[in-house]
Write an enzyme that holds these catalytic residues in place. Structure first.
Site, mmCIF file in Angstrom:
data_model
loop_
_atom_site.group_PDB
_atom_site.id
_atom_site.type_symbol
_atom_site.label_atom_id
_atom_site.label_comp_id
_atom_site.label_asym_id
_atom_site.label_seq_id
_atom_site.Cartn_x
_atom_site.Cartn_y
_atom_site.Cartn_z
ATOM 1 N N ARG A 129 0.493 -1.389 0.244
ATOM 2 C CA ARG A 129 0.130 0.151 0.255
ATOM 3 C C ARG A 129 0.942 1.351 -0.324
ATOM 4 O O ARG A 129 1.838 1.495 -0.027
ATOM 5 C CB ARG A 129 -1.048 -0.095 1.491
ATOM 6 N N LYS A 132 1.926 2.480 7.326
ATOM 7 C CA LYS A 132 2.410 0.852 8.624
ATOM 8 C C LYS A 132 3.754 1.663 9.242
ATOM 9 O O LYS A 132 3.730 2.842 9.149
ATOM 10 C CB LYS A 132 3.572 -0.389 8.082
ATOM 11 N N TYR A 190 -0.362 4.340 10.191
ATOM 12 C CA TYR A 190 -0.853 3.040 11.527
ATOM 13 C C TYR A 190 0.285 3.545 12.936
ATOM 14 O O TYR A 190 1.588 3.274 12.476
ATOM 15 C CB TYR A 190 -0.891 2.102 11.060
ATOM 16 N N HIS A 200 -0.089 0.991 16.177
ATOM 17 C CA HIS A 200 0.094 -0.479 16.974
ATOM 18 C C HIS A 200 0.903 0.128 18.683
ATOM 19 O O HIS A 200 1.832 -1.268 18.347
ATOM 20 C CB HIS A 200 0.040 -1.029 16.178
ATOM 21 N N GLU A 209 -5.096 4.603 13.861
ATOM 22 C CA GLU A 209 -5.993 3.929 14.586
ATOM 23 C C GLU A 209 -6.842 4.470 16.054
ATOM 24 O O GLU A 209 -7.284 3.631 16.190
ATOM 25 C CB GLU A 209 -5.277 2.310 14.978
ATOM 26 N N ASP A 232 -4.817 -11.306 14.323
ATOM 27 C CA ASP A 232 -4.019 -10.293 14.317
ATOM 28 C C ASP A 232 -4.717 -9.649 16.124
ATOM 29 O O ASP A 232 -3.490 -9.140 16.581
ATOM 30 C CB ASP A 232 -3.890 -8.330 13.314
HETATM 31 N N1 LIG Z 1 -7.056 -9.964 9.544
HETATM 32 C C1 LIG Z 1 -6.505 -9.079 9.274
HETATM 33 O O1 LIG Z 1 -5.896 -8.645 7.692
HETATM 34 C C2 LIG Z 1 -7.614 -8.004 9.819
HETATM 35 C C3 LIG Z 1 -7.422 -6.681 9.303
HETATM 36 C C4 LIG Z 1 -9.028 -5.695 9.789
HETATM 37 C C5 LIG Z 1 -9.259 -6.113 11.373
HETATM 38 N N2 LIG Z 1 -8.666 -7.675 11.925
HETATM 39 C C6 LIG Z 1 -9.368 -7.831 13.121
HETATM 40 O O2 LIG Z 1 -10.536 -8.186 12.561
HETATM 41 C C7 LIG Z 1 -11.496 -8.261 14.408
HETATM 42 C C8 LIG Z 1 -12.718 -7.931 14.782
HETATM 43 O O3 LIG Z 1 -12.166 -6.079 13.807
HETATM 44 P P1 LIG Z 1 -13.393 -5.097 14.011
HETATM 45 O O4 LIG Z 1 -13.198 -4.088 13.089
HETATM 46 O O5 LIG Z 1 -14.780 -5.620 13.092
HETATM 47 O O6 LIG Z 1 -14.091 -4.728 15.564
HETATM 48 P P2 LIG Z 1 -15.388 -4.075 15.790
HETATM 49 O O7 LIG Z 1 -15.343 -4.081 17.173
HETATM 50 O O8 LIG Z 1 -16.390 -3.368 14.796
HETATM 51 O O9 LIG Z 1 -16.628 -5.650 16.321
HETATM 52 C C9 LIG Z 1 -16.862 -6.929 16.806
HETATM 53 C C10 LIG Z 1 -17.589 -7.915 17.199
HETATM 54 O O10 LIG Z 1 -17.286 -8.509 17.875
HETATM 55 C C11 LIG Z 1 -18.332 -8.606 19.001
HETATM 56 N N3 LIG Z 1 -17.926 -9.753 20.161
HETATM 57 C C12 LIG Z 1 -16.828 -9.359 21.362
HETATM 58 N N4 LIG Z 1 -16.874 -10.676 21.778
HETATM 59 C C13 LIG Z 1 -17.082 -11.627 21.041
HETATM 60 C C14 LIG Z 1 -17.628 -12.581 21.521
HETATM 61 N N5 LIG Z 1 -16.831 -13.509 22.816
HETATM 62 N N6 LIG Z 1 -18.601 -12.890 21.040
HETATM 63 C C15 LIG Z 1 -19.315 -12.677 20.239
HETATM 64 N N7 LIG Z 1 -19.082 -11.995 19.313
HETATM 65 C C16 LIG Z 1 -18.402 -10.923 20.916
HETATM 66 C C17 LIG Z 1 -18.200 -7.529 19.555
HETATM 67 O O11 LIG Z 1 -19.679 -7.307 20.314
HETATM 68 C C18 LIG Z 1 -18.275 -6.497 18.520
HETATM 69 O O12 LIG Z 1 -19.521 -6.256 17.666
HETATM 70 C C19 LIG Z 1 -10.461 -7.199 15.075
HETATM 71 O O13 LIG Z 1 -9.835 -8.241 16.274
HETATM 72 C C20 LIG Z 1 -9.108 -7.111 13.856
HETATM 73 O O14 LIG Z 1 -8.031 -6.331 14.867
HETATM 74 C C21 LIG Z 1 -8.509 -7.968 10.711
#
Ligand SMILES: NC(=O)c1ccc[n+]([C@@H]2O[C@H](COP(=O)([O-])OP(=O)(O)OC[C@H]3O[C@@H](n4cnc5c(N)ncnc54)[C@H](O)[C@@H]3O)[C@@H](O)[C@H]2O)c1
Length: 371
Positions: free
Chosen positions: A15, A75, A94, A96, A118, A270
């Site tokens: 990116r 990053k 970003y 972190h 973030e 992550d």
């Molecule tokens: N792998 C990647 O490339 C990548 C990219 C972007 C985001 N992410 C990750 O994805 C994850 C989700 O991000 P987001 O932006 O959707 O967060 P978000 O806060 O919008 O949503 C998280 C949801 O999880 C729910 N939750 C919490 N504990 C729970 C449980 N025990 N059971 C069921 N639901 C539960 C919350 O109520 C919330 O609605 C984060 O860990 C973020 O870091 C990863």
């Protein structure tokens, strides 16, 4: 203002922090934009497009950094980039920091003003500069899951939408936030049978309302998780507990109840992952199989679609970049309390409480610096 856009140097990061159209906006407002030669190539933006937008190209990375007042990145700075930062410069990227003590100390020592994408908040709630990447990852999760269900990938050989006379696949999304909603929406669009589990009733209400009952919403409990494990062909992990590692919602023992060739996509990898058997993978080798279940656990999913991700990220960052460039960091943050949440480090002082607490360092309120 002198604005610089260095080429990202972190491994497999394609990116770039500003598109040619973003550069054009800034140049049009009287700012000087210097782009490191080749910075946009990985995202499909050749140097010529930046030149046409009025930006300057610079091949010498040392000059790109040293002549800048405002540095835009994607990053967190790598050690050689931290060494290039100096007092009086503003870095917007970003960061972190809570996971990176050496980086935190390095940025403090640099004397620069460091604003993190973030930690910026929004009046309507949420994190507006994290959301675009969550949207990308959520949408990609279904694409990755559908591909992993193919026989050649170790999957059960199931087509998500089925065909007339053959039932569609069952997709469960755990966590109905930004990632989860986007994943569920994609799966629904592809014709799968979709269930979303969440612990938040207001969130489930929103989804139920928005999709008019076309996806099932279920309160997340041990029982509903066990049922999801037994029934689903594809499970997408999308939970987030702010400031904490992801809870392990599917244990190794539970895999025995899954259908052979079913797929787990752990987007929360992550944050440590929400399945016990998850371990981070890369785009080069995204999946592995445990007890007959395919796992996809790529930690930087948006990197695979660098062009879309760059455009989504820069759409979200540009209004903040314009404010920084037009007003300078102090006035821009003073005018916008949500933007002010982004300040993490200024002239050796830590201005983000969670980071200071994580490393036992002194914390200074942003209000004291911009008041
Ligand atoms: N792998 C990647 O490339 C990548 C990219 C972007 C985001 N992410 C990750 O994805 C994850 C989700 O991000 P987001 O932006 O959707 O967060 P978000 O806060 O919008 O949503 C998280 C949801 O999880 C729910 N939750 C919490 N504990 C729970 C449980 N025990 N059971 C069921 N639901 C539960 C919350 O109520 C919330 O609605 C984060 O860990 C973020 O870091 C990863």
């Amino acid at each position: 203002m002198q604005i610089a856009v260095p080429k990202e140097i972190k491994n497999h990061e394609y990116r770039v922090a500003l598109t040619p159209s973003g550069a054009r906006e800034l140049v049009g407002r009287g700012h000087t934009v210097t782009v490191q030669a080749g910075a946009g190539e990985g995202a499909g933006f050749p140097d010529a497009d930046y030149e046409a937008a009025g930006a300057r190209l610079e091949a010498d990375v040392a000059k790109v950094w040293s002549e800048a007042e405002l540095i835009l990145k994607v990053k967190e700075p790598q050690p050689e980039e931290v060494a290039r930062l100096s007092r009086g410069q503003t870095l917007f990227t970003y960061l972190h920091l809570a996971a990176e003590e050496p980086l935190t100390r390095g940025l403090m020592e640099s004397g620069a003003t460091c604003i993190a994408y973030e930690t910026i908040t929004a009046a309507q709630g949420g994190l507006p500069l994290l959301a675009p990447m969550s949207t990308v990852a959520g949408r990609m999760a279904v694409q990755a899951g559908a591909h992993s269900l193919e026989k050649a990938q170790g999957g059960a050989g199931i087509l998500l939408p089925g065909v007339p006379g053959v039932a569609p696949a069952k997709v469960t999304v755990i966590g109905g936030g930004v990632v989860g909603e986007n994943a569920a929406r994609m799966a629904l669009g592809l014709g799968a049978e979709v269930t979303v589990l969440d612990k938040s009733i207001p969130r489930l209400e929103t989804l139920d309302d928005r999709y008019q009952g076309r996806m099932k919403t279920v309160f997340s409990t041990a029982d509903s998780l066990e049922e999801a494990v037994r029934e689903s062909d594809l499970i997408i992990g999308a939970v987030l507990v702010p400031g904490a590692a992801a809870p392990k919602l599917i244990t190794r023992a539970m895999l025995a109840d899954m259908k052979p060739g079913s797929v787990l996509v752990d987007v929360a990898i992550d944050q440590g992952g929400c399945f016990e058997t998850s371990k981070p993978t890369t785009h080069a080798e995204p999946t592995y199989v445990v007890d007959g279940v395919v796992h996809y656990c790529v930690a930087n999913m948006p990197g695979a679609v660098a062009r879309t991700s760059t455009q989504a990220l820069t759409n979200a960052t540009l209004p903040f970049v314009v404010a920084l460039a037009d007003k300078g960091w102090k006035q821009a943050l003073a005018d916008d309390a949500h933007f002010a949440q982004g300040l993490n480090v200024h002239e050796g002082q830590l201005t983000y409480r969670a980071v200071a607490e994580a490393f036992g360092l002194e914390y200074v309120e942003t209000a004291r610096l911009i008041g």
